[in-house]
Enzyme design. Sequence first.
Site, PDB file in Angstrom:
ATOM      1  N   HIS A 189     -10.446  -9.326  -2.431  1.00  0.00           N
ATOM      2  CA  HIS A 189     -10.450 -10.747  -2.082  1.00  0.00           C
ATOM      3  C   HIS A 189     -11.078 -11.534  -3.227  1.00  0.00           C
ATOM      4  O   HIS A 189     -12.056 -12.271  -3.057  1.00  0.00           O
ATOM      5  CB  HIS A 189     -11.184 -10.980  -0.770  1.00  0.00           C
ATOM      6  CG  HIS A 189     -10.404 -10.532   0.426  1.00  0.00           C
ATOM      7  ND1 HIS A 189      -9.430 -11.312   1.008  1.00  0.00           N
ATOM      8  CD2 HIS A 189     -10.432  -9.367   1.127  1.00  0.00           C
ATOM      9  CE1 HIS A 189      -8.904 -10.661   2.035  1.00  0.00           C
ATOM     10  NE2 HIS A 189      -9.486  -9.475   2.114  1.00  0.00           N
ATOM     11  N   ASP A 242       2.652  -0.191   4.443  1.00  0.00           N
ATOM     12  CA  ASP A 242       3.418  -0.655   5.604  1.00  0.00           C
ATOM     13  C   ASP A 242       4.699  -1.381   5.233  1.00  0.00           C
ATOM     14  O   ASP A 242       5.460  -1.796   6.113  1.00  0.00           O
ATOM     15  CB  ASP A 242       2.553  -1.549   6.496  1.00  0.00           C
ATOM     16  CG  ASP A 242       2.140  -2.862   5.830  1.00  0.00           C
ATOM     17  OD1 ASP A 242       2.338  -2.993   4.603  1.00  0.00           O
ATOM     18  OD2 ASP A 242       1.605  -3.735   6.536  1.00  0.00           O
ATOM     19  N   HIS A 245       2.579  -5.473   3.145  1.00  0.00           N
ATOM     20  CA  HIS A 245       1.517  -5.768   2.183  1.00  0.00           C
ATOM     21  C   HIS A 245       1.908  -5.357   0.764  1.00  0.00           C
ATOM     22  O   HIS A 245       1.539  -6.015  -0.204  1.00  0.00           O
ATOM     23  CB  HIS A 245       0.220  -5.047   2.571  1.00  0.00           C
ATOM     24  CG  HIS A 245      -0.497  -5.660   3.719  1.00  0.00           C
ATOM     25  ND1 HIS A 245      -0.132  -5.430   5.026  1.00  0.00           N
ATOM     26  CD2 HIS A 245      -1.561  -6.508   3.769  1.00  0.00           C
ATOM     27  CE1 HIS A 245      -0.938  -6.107   5.832  1.00  0.00           C
ATOM     28  NE2 HIS A 245      -1.815  -6.767   5.094  1.00  0.00           N
ATOM     29  N   ASP A 268      -5.824  -0.931   7.493  1.00  0.00           N
ATOM     30  CA  ASP A 268      -6.196  -2.337   7.715  1.00  0.00           C
ATOM     31  C   ASP A 268      -5.742  -2.757   9.106  1.00  0.00           C
ATOM     32  O   ASP A 268      -5.327  -3.900   9.341  1.00  0.00           O
ATOM     33  CB  ASP A 268      -5.585  -3.241   6.635  1.00  0.00           C
ATOM     34  CG  ASP A 268      -6.223  -4.629   6.589  1.00  0.00           C
ATOM     35  OD1 ASP A 268      -7.364  -4.777   7.079  1.00  0.00           O
ATOM     36  OD2 ASP A 268      -5.596  -5.556   6.055  1.00  0.00           O
TER      37      ASP A 268
END
Length: 376
Positions: A189, A242, A245, A268
């Site tokens: 992030h 997945d 992402h 996640d």
Amino acid sequence: MGVTLIAERLFDGERILSEIAVTVGDSGIISSVGGGVSSSAERLPGLLVPGFIDIQVNGGGGVLFNQDPTVSALQKISEAHRQFGTSAFLPTLITDSLPVMQRAADAVSEAISSDVPGVTGIHFEGPHLSEAKKGTHEQGFIRHLSDDELSLYAREDLGIRLVTLAPECVAVSDIRKLVSLGVHVCLGHSNACADTVEAALDAGATGFTHLYNAMSPLHSREPGMVGTALIRDDAWCGLIADGHHVSPGAMALALKAKPRGKLLLVTDAMSLVGSDEISFPLFDRVVTREGDKLTSSTGELAGSHLDMIGAVRNICDWCGVELQEALRMASLYPAQFIGLGSGIITEGARADMVLLDEGLQVSRTWSQGREVFRRH
């Protein structure tokens, strides 16, 4: 006394063996692999593999850890994920207020002391993040590191402690302090330049949270966090396989760039895994599931609906990764990253194991020698 199981096939973390006995002691540690067995030993049809270790689990079974930071919530999250082969995990708290962080820490401490299956520590994903790369995190809770958080991260009753932070928001000296306290520091992030990322790694950060996502991208004249993560052979990277992402092509690039052993499968996962619900509130927004994609009402991805055996199948199907390597990405490599004595089926290891059928579906899961899931 212990128990002995005879696996039709066994992947011990290195190779596949046939008709092999595994004996688990009362302490939840594997006491032997191979050797003579009695006729009364239970036989296991299928493939017995090391249990999966997920270092990023936000929720499951209809529970989001941020919204219910309690031991009972951790029990529900554990129940949801062990049906997909997760035998150990780090409950993950995304950016929130200090009181919520403290309640979450107390819950994890109690869960560990009362042996809630699979709970081995805690992952604080934030709050020391870049607002520019906050993703679905709540901007109002993003803040600089204070003594209150340092005291929280220093708690040794929390088991394995992992903190995700943006290196442009935390001083190098504080990263060194966290590492000295026994905290695993991951970078994520973040909108940091490559030099800032390199400095954080040199100060003791060892990993990257959800590679590619919510981090400064690779450019021709500035590698950013993505480029640095791929360049640095000593750093581990979590990968959310997945298809939302990270694309299969980007996964393939990471597999080419990173040394074997440095890519980890993570989920996640949010609260909907292991439940029939299709939406849940997240702060002042609503997250909705369409298929296996979770989207916030403000438009961004909001965690995943992925489970660990699904991640294993995806990385095999989409990127041509051999099953044995995919299993290592879900077990051995995360164990090595966080220093957990599992990820391999051998004498002296934690008896964390998963039994897979021919379709790579989970039949049974053991956590520290206890059977915690059996498909009926």
